[in-house]
Design a protein around this motif. Structure first.
Motif, PDB file in Angstrom:
ATOM      1  N   ASP A  51       0.862  -1.185   0.000  1.00 36.65           N
ATOM      2  CA  ASP A  51       0.000   0.000   0.000  1.00 36.65           C
ATOM      3  C   ASP A  51       0.898   1.234   0.000  1.00 36.65           C
ATOM      4  N   ALA A  52       0.911   1.964  -1.129  1.00 36.79           N
ATOM      5  CA  ALA A  52       1.782   3.129  -1.266  1.00 36.79           C
ATOM      6  C   ALA A  52       0.974   4.406  -1.424  1.00 36.79           C
ATOM      7  N   SER A  53      -0.214   4.450  -0.833  1.00 35.70           N
ATOM      8  CA  SER A  53      -1.022   5.669  -0.892  1.00 35.70           C
ATOM      9  C   SER A  53      -0.383   6.765  -0.040  1.00 35.70           C
ATOM     10  N   ASP A  54      -0.878   7.992  -0.185  1.00 34.35           N
ATOM     11  CA  ASP A  54      -0.231   9.142   0.453  1.00 34.35           C
ATOM     12  C   ASP A  54      -0.072   8.988   1.956  1.00 34.35           C
ATOM     13  N   ASP A  55      -1.060   8.378   2.615  1.00 36.41           N
ATOM     14  CA  ASP A  55      -0.978   8.339   4.075  1.00 36.41           C
ATOM     15  C   ASP A  55      -0.069   7.236   4.592  1.00 36.41           C
ATOM     16  N   THR A  56       0.679   6.543   3.699  1.00 32.77           N
ATOM     17  CA  THR A  56       1.677   5.563   4.151  1.00 32.77           C
ATOM     18  C   THR A  56       3.098   6.090   3.984  1.00 32.77           C
ATOM     19  N   ARG A  57       3.222   7.340   3.551  1.00 29.74           N
ATOM     20  CA  ARG A  57       4.562   7.883   3.263  1.00 29.74           C
ATOM     21  C   ARG A  57       5.466   7.799   4.501  1.00 29.74           C
ATOM     22  N   GLY A  58       4.926   8.145   5.665  1.00 32.51           N
ATOM     23  CA  GLY A  58       5.738   8.183   6.868  1.00 32.51           C
ATOM     24  C   GLY A  58       6.204   6.811   7.333  1.00 32.51           C
ATOM     25  N   ILE A  70      11.248   3.743  -4.191  1.00 30.79           N
ATOM     26  CA  ILE A  70      10.732   5.114  -4.063  1.00 30.79           C
ATOM     27  C   ILE A  70       9.224   5.026  -3.844  1.00 30.79           C
ATOM     28  N   HIS A  71       8.765   5.708  -2.788  1.00 28.55           N
ATOM     29  CA  HIS A  71       7.342   5.674  -2.456  1.00 28.55           C
ATOM     30  C   HIS A  71       6.517   6.201  -3.616  1.00 28.55           C
ATOM     31  N   LYS A  72       5.533   5.441  -4.037  1.00 29.93           N
ATOM     32  CA  LYS A  72       4.746   5.789  -5.213  1.00 29.93           C
ATOM     33  C   LYS A  72       3.827   6.975  -4.967  1.00 29.93           C
ATOM     34  N   GLY A  73       3.051   6.909  -3.869  1.00 29.05           N
ATOM     35  CA  GLY A  73       2.071   7.955  -3.583  1.00 29.05           C
ATOM     36  C   GLY A  73       0.790   7.787  -4.382  1.00 29.05           C
ATOM     37  N   GLY A  74      -0.219   8.523  -3.970  1.00 28.16           N
ATOM     38  CA  GLY A  74      -1.518   8.457  -4.625  1.00 28.16           C
ATOM     39  C   GLY A  74      -2.618   8.664  -3.612  1.00 28.16           C
ATOM     40  N   ARG A  75      -3.715   9.281  -4.024  1.00 28.81           N
ATOM     41  CA  ARG A  75      -4.746   9.689  -3.078  1.00 28.81           C
ATOM     42  C   ARG A  75      -5.602   8.517  -2.629  1.00 28.81           C
ATOM     43  N   LEU A  76      -5.957   7.578  -3.535  1.00 27.50           N
ATOM     44  CA  LEU A  76      -6.892   6.501  -3.199  1.00 27.50           C
ATOM     45  C   LEU A  76      -6.158   5.183  -3.004  1.00 27.50           C
ATOM     46  N   ARG A  77      -6.887   4.230  -2.454  1.00 29.23           N
ATOM     47  CA  ARG A  77      -6.312   2.908  -2.158  1.00 29.23           C
ATOM     48  C   ARG A  77      -7.196   1.863  -2.855  1.00 29.23           C
ATOM     49  N   HIS A  78      -6.844   1.477  -4.073  1.00 27.23           N
ATOM     50  CA  HIS A  78      -7.641   0.528  -4.853  1.00 27.23           C
ATOM     51  C   HIS A  78      -7.057  -0.877  -4.688  1.00 27.23           C
ATOM     52  N   THR A  79      -7.335  -1.479  -3.541  1.00 25.34           N
ATOM     53  CA  THR A  79      -6.769  -2.791  -3.230  1.00 25.34           C
ATOM     54  C   THR A  79      -7.324  -3.873  -4.155  1.00 25.34           C
ATOM     55  N   GLY A  80      -8.622  -3.808  -4.447  1.00 23.56           N
ATOM     56  CA  GLY A  80      -9.222  -4.819  -5.312  1.00 23.56           C
ATOM     57  C   GLY A  80      -8.573  -4.849  -6.681  1.00 23.56           C
ATOM     58  N   ALA A  81      -8.392  -3.677  -7.271  1.00 22.67           N
ATOM     59  CA  ALA A  81      -7.758  -3.602  -8.591  1.00 22.67           C
ATOM     60  C   ALA A  81      -6.317  -4.091  -8.527  1.00 22.67           C
ATOM     61  N   ALA A  82      -5.616  -3.782  -7.416  1.00 23.22           N
ATOM     62  CA  ALA A  82      -4.228  -4.217  -7.279  1.00 23.22           C
ATOM     63  C   ALA A  82      -4.133  -5.736  -7.176  1.00 23.22           C
ATOM     64  N   LEU A  83      -5.028  -6.342  -6.413  1.00 15.91           N
ATOM     65  CA  LEU A  83      -5.036  -7.803  -6.314  1.00 15.91           C
ATOM     66  C   LEU A  83      -5.303  -8.439  -7.667  1.00 15.91           C
ATOM     67  N   GLN A  84      -6.244  -7.857  -8.419  1.00 19.79           N
ATOM     68  CA  GLN A  84      -6.526  -8.372  -9.757  1.00 19.79           C
ATOM     69  C   GLN A  84      -5.302  -8.217 -10.658  1.00 19.79           C
ATOM     70  N   PHE A  85      -4.594  -7.106 -10.520  1.00 20.14           N
ATOM     71  CA  PHE A  85      -3.383  -6.859 -11.309  1.00 20.14           C
ATOM     72  C   PHE A  85      -2.329  -7.923 -11.014  1.00 20.14           C
ATOM     73  N   VAL A  86      -2.149  -8.231  -9.733  1.00 21.54           N
ATOM     74  CA  VAL A  86      -1.155  -9.247  -9.364  1.00 21.54           C
ATOM     75  C   VAL A  86      -1.510 -10.582  -9.998  1.00 21.54           C
ATOM     76  N   MET A  87      -2.810 -10.949  -9.920  1.00 22.22           N
ATOM     77  CA  MET A  87      -3.196 -12.223 -10.485  1.00 22.22           C
ATOM     78  C   MET A  87      -2.963 -12.264 -12.000  1.00 22.22           C
ATOM     79  N   ASP A  88      -3.318 -11.186 -12.684  1.00 22.02           N
ATOM     80  CA  ASP A  88      -3.259 -11.177 -14.147  1.00 22.02           C
ATOM     81  C   ASP A  88      -1.861 -10.937 -14.694  1.00 22.02           C
ATOM     82  N   ASN A  89      -1.002 -10.274 -13.913  1.00 21.64           N
ATOM     83  CA  ASN A  89       0.285  -9.838 -14.464  1.00 21.64           C
ATOM     84  C   ASN A  89       1.512 -10.359 -13.734  1.00 21.64           C
ATOM     85  N   MET A  90       1.361 -10.800 -12.486  1.00 20.38           N
ATOM     86  CA  MET A  90       2.527 -11.252 -11.725  1.00 20.38           C
ATOM     87  C   MET A  90       2.583 -12.774 -11.615  1.00 20.38           C
ATOM     88  N   PHE A  91       1.440 -13.400 -11.397  1.00 18.82           N
ATOM     89  CA  PHE A  91       1.426 -14.859 -11.317  1.00 18.82           C
ATOM     90  C   PHE A  91       1.279 -15.450 -12.721  1.00 18.82           C
TER      91      PHE A  91
END
Length: 1429
Positions: A1044-1051, A1108-1129
């Motif tokens: 999770d690299a959204s803005d509020d995880t920078r610290g 390098i911390h990516k950053g970003g306002r929203l946290r789209h965990t569902g889309a990220a999980l789908q991305f991992v399945m489709d592109n990493m595994f």
């Protein structure tokens, strides 16, 4: 036949001024069920406020065994009963139990399922309900939002049971649904803020007290049935029943008479009473008007007597009342009905008297209560289904519909057959049989609403009915026709002369296959073409004409008015429906509502056969008493809301065919009720990019939409990017801003039409749409890729392909049907198509021993019929058949055949094996090792359900327990089918659960359980994909860290980096060992490196260090999980998934996702990926649980102090994923049964040791043989009060128990009331209602784990437990009281002592030894009470 009417005596005054007296001092009985919303609608923070409200209400009631009884149910996804009406007798215990209720949580609030659970399981005598004793029953629903499921069935069940239902709506939501559930709309209270729910307490008390005091009552009024034909009805009443019951019977008769068309040419009623001798009170011709008859019911009075002579009473009715001079019209063939009501067994014999009435043609019904003998009543009644056993006759005034229905509809005269007088004079024994003479026409829906997939169910239903009839020209004649938009006769009444000819024609008929239904026209066709003398109808001879309508969809024409004409023609119409037809439509078409039968799917209509048979042969259709006004009803468009979006091909390739596309859209939407508050429509064209023609909220009227569609022009473009267009539809067209009402739960439909292949991928965007709840349909024409069309569609049956655009008219009707479906029916249809499309591996194991030689053909026919109902294919259902006796013999494997016909042909050629003895255990072991493996065609590694169907006719001669347990451990779901010669206990041992066991008298009865079996088989759930068995590749893993690299995880990002580095250092990173990848995400997803990017540990660590911390306002965990399945595994990214290497996802997250995770989580589990969730305190725990592979694969960490978390993760990574942990302690004998309860310290002082307690329990349970028929386990936590985590009856498998223990949370609280906790165990755990089996001689074992001295007395309850033979073992830490522990233990030697909870493992071996072997504890190591192990 009846309906409840609410009588609100002085209710308004009560509501306004609170006039109810205090019930605390009064013992007025009532049954109260509190049904409380436990979903996320309430929320964990606010749940205690609702719990406090329940306490407030109970405190104001007079609670007791003979006063008000209380039960509590929570509901979310599933209803959870906290305790039953008979669980607690005192207010104190009920309050304690309520205060201990924990918040269940969950995204769904299935109120409908909860209402059904209440009516089925909470209100009956077994649960403490006293409705049959005339005690009013109250349901108080506390809801914080709309139900996620359909409430209609539960609502109807409550009202039919005359339950007083009240509601409290918490929060700001539409209360219409709650008002529909409530007995009266005025019985729904509202509190907009959960913090003010206490304000509703007083009003809730007034409602409950009003029911208890009978100032609020439900009066049951009978409603006159359509065409209650002429009949003579005699009530034969046991006068010795006592004042209360006789008065109840009199009131029932009064209401019944008030609903009937009374008169000398209509319904006549007589009354006789009896005890030792009978007496007539009212003859059939005593009174000719309803008023005079009712005014003379006062003659029905009790007369005390210790015995009754029912035989003499039946003879009296036959000889004195069923005579013309007493008003009987038996000689005019008017139906004669006698209803016997008694509370005692007869002193004299009833058999000859009952037989004499049957020979006269009298239809006798029998109702019994209290000491009545059911077997005796079955001798008396015309049919066993006409025996009604009631706990108390007062129920007749509340729930009379079964008896009233029979009295109103049963008709006909029983005639006896005797030998002919021709031939020589010989002694002949005559057999009295019922003579049924009628003409029955089956009118079958031949459209796609039934479809070929359901045709066999329809054939089986018709054949099942015909098989029970005496089919021949002089008795029952059968005809068959079908219809869609037109009609077709299959055969007339005079076509066939034998039952076999009829059955043969039924088996051969095929469907017409049209897309729409004109049911009214079909009824008219039946009148004009079948119910005619030329077609074999005997209507002119006075033979009853019967029409059985079987349909699955809505009619386009005015069917009701034609049904009226059919009724007026004297034809009796039965309506049987399933699927998309509405139940209300069936009740309108049927002759009376009771002759309408609805099932959710056609696979269930075989269950109608038993219900329909008696009315089918006894009810008559007389219409002279009631003339129906014929109404012509124009078709009304559906008023349901829905959003319908079209995504059409706008490329240059369809330019010449665009007019067909325009016409296609117009015809699909033409029948829809389009409007801004009804059906909204949008149209988008696409080629390289999408082009919007209009949005869902662009137009407000149907005329505007139709004008826009007719004016569509081609957008143009050279190629198709359908995948990108689907994403555009999801993010733009189906968004709130553009008019979508998905947030309001309005169904979302997407119709995709394309004439070519897409250049980009459609799979991922389609999955995202489906995950959002959109129902896509794919329509492919010309060059469209059928695989892409199928991938776009919700399921394969929603994908349509035609060769030319001119053929689109063959698709539009089916789309109309789906798009027009009401919401709840759509839900059912989606569920059914998913079930039919599922994959299964099914192995049939057939008893081929010498004892089955003559009946083996019935087994093979059974297998053949079951196979015919499956979706056979390499990518569908696979089937194997094995026969066995002494040894198993394989006929074919799961991968031997690819088509249904090949499988059926092979089954037809099966020869009986023969041999003895019957070694079922050996055969089960053979199947596990040789059939349910990949080389034999099994897809168990892919998660496809593995199913075994055993068919046997005798007891196995070898042991079945161990091989059955092995099958269960591999999640192979076994169904056992046995004849009366099989050992039922053995069958239940083999079955996956005892409920998976089916029995038949003989093998030729297998057809009776066939449909039930198929229904069960199709509902076996898919399993997560399994990892390949670990051999030489056991040290290979692919790890993906998703950050999770959204803005509020920078610290905290540097802490995450350190966490990953430390964890990776413990891995064996190398190309042929462990591989590692890192992905960051926020609004979108960024790959830092793939699984095949780095080949050494140093490279991985260096890359992680410089992230390098990516950053970003929203946290789209569902889309990220789908991305991992489709592109990493994937192989391209370095994944070795296809080689069987474990795929591990480690998610590090700091907050709740802004998108939906459900679809992607399911997809990951389907490919066998093992997910671990690591979240900060801000993460959503429920969301993490959903994502994680199991509940113990979830961790909470601040990414600073992570050593303990890393240790636990490494433990899982290095072993628990892939190797079954050995059980600790001796293994239990499979023949031993025990009820084992753990009572554990959940107080504040045990918080630090709670994990050790939980691990200790897990290890003890590992050594038990957990099963419904062997060891059962319960767990209770306690501090000030006690909370049951689960009961002895909650789980039937070891895995379920272990999962529940792993997910347990610490209760907390103080002080420690151990005495009260032991009382809780006695009253709530070792009881039959909670799964206790002490009454069966099963040992009850309690293991107490305490970390301190009790605040209350433990001596009395400890002695009580000893007297009840509950064996108690105690374990205490250094802070516990040694003497107290020994007092509570069954013997002082049963008390254990440890320094602290982390030392529990030191006594594990001895505790396990006792629990698993049954022997006493061996003497402890030498210690003094001052020293601890």
């Amino acid at each position: 036949m009846w309906k409840p009417r609410l009588a609100l005596y002085a209710l308004l005054g009560v509501m306004a001024f609170g006039l109810f007296p205090n019930l605390e001092a009064q013992d007025v009985p009532a049954d109260l069920v509190l049904l409380i919303d436990g979903s996320e609608n309430i929320g964990a923070d606010d749940f205690p406020l609702v719990r406090d409200l329940a306490v407030q209400v109970i405190e104001g009631l007079a609670v007791g065994k003979d006063a008000i009884r209380v039960a509590v149910v929570l509901y979310a996804e599933n209803p959870e009963t906290q305790f039953y009406l008979n669980s607690h007798d005192s207010k104190e215990n009920i309050l304690t139990a309520i205060q201990g209720i924990q918040y269940p949580g969950g995204p769904e609030a299935n109120l409908g399922a909860a209402l059904e659970e209440v009516t089925e399981s909470l209100l009956g005598p077994d649960a403490g309900g006293r409705g049959e004793e005339g005690v009013p029953q109250v349901l108080m629903v506390i809801s914080a939002g709309q139900s996620s499921d359909d409430i209609s069935q539960g609502e109807r069940a409550l009202k039919q049971a005359s339950v007083y239902t009240f509601g409290l709506a918490v929060g700001d939501f539409d209360t219409a649904q709650l008002e529909a559930v409530a007995t009266d709309t005025r019985f729904v209270l509202s509190e907009s803020d959960v913090r003010t729910v206490a304000n509703a307490g007083d009003q809730m008390l007034q409602f409950i007290n009003g029911v208890a005091l009978r100032t609020i009552v439900i009066e049951t009024n009978f409603v006159e049935a359509l065409a209650v034909g002429r009949r003579d009805i005699i009530f034969l009443i046991d006068s010795s029943m006592g004042t209360t019951l006789v008065n109840a019977v009199r009131e029932f008769i009064r209401k019944f008479i008030d609903s009937m068309p009374i008169g000398p040419d209509q319904v006549q009623v007589g009354v006789a009473m009896f005890s030792s001798a009978p007496k007539v009170e009212i003859n059939l011709n005593s009174f000719v008007s309803k008023e005079s008859l009712i005014s003379n019911l006062g003659r029905i009075k009790p007369r005390p007597s210790s015995e009754v002579n029912i035989g003499a009473a039946l003879d009296f009715v036959r000889t004195d009342m069923l005579r013309p001079e007493s008003g009987s019209r038996i000689q005019q063939r008017v139906p004669q009905l006698v209803l016997l009501l008694t509370s005692k067994k007869s002193k004299d014999s009833v058999q000859q008297s009952a037989e004499a009435l049957r020979q006269m043609g009298v239809l006798t019904l029998a109702a019994g209560s209290r000491s009545a003998d059911e077997a005796e009543l079955k001798q008396i009644a015309f049919d066993e289904s006409l025996v009604f056993m009631l706990k108390d006759f007062r129920i007749l005034t509340r729930n009379p519909q079964k008896i009233v229905s029979s009295l109103s509809t049963l008709s006909g005269v029983i005639e006896s057959e005797t030998p002919t007088e021709t031939g020589p004079v010989v002694d002949v024994t005559t057999v009295q049989t019922q003579k049924v003479v009628r003409d029955i026409l089956f009118v079958v829906d031949g459209s796609s609403y039934v479809g070929n997939a359901n045709l066999q169910y329809v054939r089986d239903f018709i054949s099942g009915v015909v098989n029970r009839l005496d089919v021949r020209p002089e008795r029952v004649r059968i005809a068959l026709m079908q219809f869609d938009e037109g009609q077709r006769t299959e055969f007339f009444f005079n076509t066939h002369n034998t039952k076999q000819e009829v059955l043969s024609s039924i088996a051969q008929f095929s469907l017409m296959g049209g897309r729409a239904l004109n049911t009214g026209a079909a009824l008219q066709y039946a009148l004009s073409n079948h119910f005619q003398a030329s077609a074999g109808s005997r209507k002119s001879q006075g033979i009853q004409q019967v029409l059985v309508l079987i349909t699955g969809g809505p009619s386009q024409d005015a069917a009701k008015s034609l049904a009226d004409r059919v009724a007026l023609a004297g034809v009796l119409t039965f309506a049987v429906g399933a699927g998309q037809v509405e139940e209300s439509f069936l009740t309108k078409v049927a002759f009376v509502e009771d002759l309408a039968y609805y099932r959710r799917s056609f696979r269930e209509i075989s269950s109608v056969i038993d219900e329909i048979m008696i009315p089918l042969v006894t009810v008559v259709g007389e219409t002279d008493t009631v003339v129906k006004e014929i109404e012509v009803e124009p078709p009304v468009p559906s008023g349901d809301k829905r959003d319908v979006a079209f995504l059409i091909d706008g490329s240059d390739d369809v330019r010449g065919d665009f007019s067909y596309i325009r016409e296609f859209i117009s015809k699909v939407i033409a029948p829809l009720d389009i409007g801004i508050d009804k059906v909204r429509v949008a149209v988008v064209q696409h080629s390289e990019r999408p082009s919007t023609n209009f949005y869902l909220n662009t137009y407000k009227t149907k005329d505007e939409v139709m004008t826009a569609v007719n004016g569509l022009t081609l957008a143009g473009g050279r190629s198709l990017n359908t995948g990108a267009a689907l994403t555009f539809m999801k993010n733009t067209i189906l968004s709130t801003a553009r008019g979508s009402r998905a947030a309001q739960n309005v169904p979302q439909f997407l119709i995709v039409l394309t004439g070519g292949r897409s250049r980009d991928s459609v799979r991922e965007p389609a999955v995202a749409l489906k995950t959002e709840g959109v129902v896509p349909f794919g329509v492919g024409v010309k060059n469209a890729d059928p695989k892409q069309i199928e991938a776009i569609s919700h399921n394969p049956s929603f994908a349509f392909n035609v060769r030319e655009f001119s053929e689109l008219n063959t698709v539009q009707q089916r789309l109309q049907n789906y798009v027009s479906l009401p919401k709840e029916q759509l839900k059912v249809v989606l569920e059914e198509v998913e079930l039919d499309a599922a994959q299964r591996d099914i192995v049939f194991l057939l008893d081929g021993s010498d004892d089955t030689r003559d009946e083996f053909k019935y087994m093979t026919q059974f297998v053949k019929r079951v196979v015919d109902k499956l979706n056979i294919g390499l990518s569908g259902d696979r089937v194997s058949v094995v026969q066995y006796s002494t040894e198993p013999q394989v006929h074919f494997y799961l991968n031997t055949y690819n088509t249904k016909q090949e499988v059926i042909d092979s089954i037809k050629s099966l020869d009986h094996q023969g041999g003895r003895p019957l070694n079922t255990g050996g055969a089960l072991g053979y199947l596990k090792n040789n059939m349910f493996i990949p080389s034999s065609g099994s897809r168990l590694l892919e998660g496809v359900p593995q199913i075994l169907i055993l068919v046997t006719g005798a007891r196995s001669q070898d042991d079945v327990r161990a091989p059955a347990a092995g099958l269960k451990q591999d999640n192979i779901v076994s169904f056992s089918i046995g004849t009366e010669n099989a050992d039922v206990i053995q069958l239940q041992t083999i079955s996956y659960t005892p409920g998976h066991t089916l029995t038949v008298p003989q093998f030729d009865d297998l057809e009776d359980i066939e449909q039930k079996l198929v229904s069960y088989v199709k509902r076996v759930p898919r399993q997560p994909r399994r990892l390949q068995p670990t051999t030489k590749d056991a040290d290979k893993r692919d790890f993906v860290f998703l950050i999770d690299a959204s803005d509020d995880t920078r610290g905290s990002f540097s802490g995450v980096q350190n966490f990953i580095q430390t964890l990776v250092q413990q891995l064996n990173v190398a190309p042929d060992k462990d591989r590692v990848s890192v992905v960051q995400y926020s609004d979108n997803t960024l790959v830092d490196f793939h699984l095949n990017t780095h080949s050494s540990l140093d490279d991985v660590l260096n890359h992680v260090k410089h992230l390098i911390h990516k950053g970003g306002r929203l946290r789209h965990t569902g889309a990220a999980l789908q991305f991992v399945m489709d592109n990493m595994f994937t192989a391209a990214a370095g994944s070795r998934h296809m080689e069987g290497v474990p795929q591990v996802l480690i998610l590090l997250i700091s907050g709740r996702s802004n998108d939906d995770i459900q679809g992607s989580v399911k997809a990951l589990k389907d490919i066998g990926a093992v997910s671990l969730g690591i979240g900060t305190a801000n993460a959503d725990t429920l969301e993490l649980q959903t994502i994680s592979h199991q509940s113990n694969y979830l961790f909470i960490s601040d990414f600073e102090n992570t050593s303990e978390v890393q240790k636990n993760i490494l433990t899982l990574i290095n072993g628990a994923f892939y190797h079954q942990l050995p059980t600790i302690g001796p293994q239990v004998s499979e023949s031993v049964k025990r009820d084992v309860a753990f009572l554990i310290d959940g107080s504040d002082d045990s918080r630090n040791g709670f994990e050790a307690i939980r691990n200790f329990m897990q290890k003890v349970v590992e050594g038990l043989n957990v099963d419904e028929d062997f060891d059962r386990v319960a767990v209770v936590q306690y501090s000030r009060n006690s909370t049951a985590n689960f009961y002895l009856s909650s789980y039937s498998t070891k895995e379920e128990v272990l999962n529940s223990i792993r997910s347990m949370r610490h209760k907390s609280g103080r002080p420690l009331n151990t005495g009260a906790a032991l009382r809780f165990i006695k009253e709530n755990i070792f009881t039959p209602s909670s799964g206790g089996r002490s009454h069966e001689g099963v040992a009850s074992i309690l293991y107490l784990c305490s970390g301190g001295r009790s605040n209350d007395d433990v001596r009395t309850i400890s002695q009580d437990l000893r007297e009840r033979n509950i064996k108690v073992f105690t374990t205490g830490t250094r802070n516990a009281d040694t003497l107290e522990l020994q007092t509570m233990a069954s013997t002082p030697d049963n008390a254990f002592f440890v320094n602290d909870f982390t030392s529990l493992n030191r006594i594990l071996q001895r505790v396990s030894s006792v629990l698993t072997s049954g022997y006493e504890i061996p003497e402890q190591l030498p210690t003094t009470h001052g020293k601890f192990l």
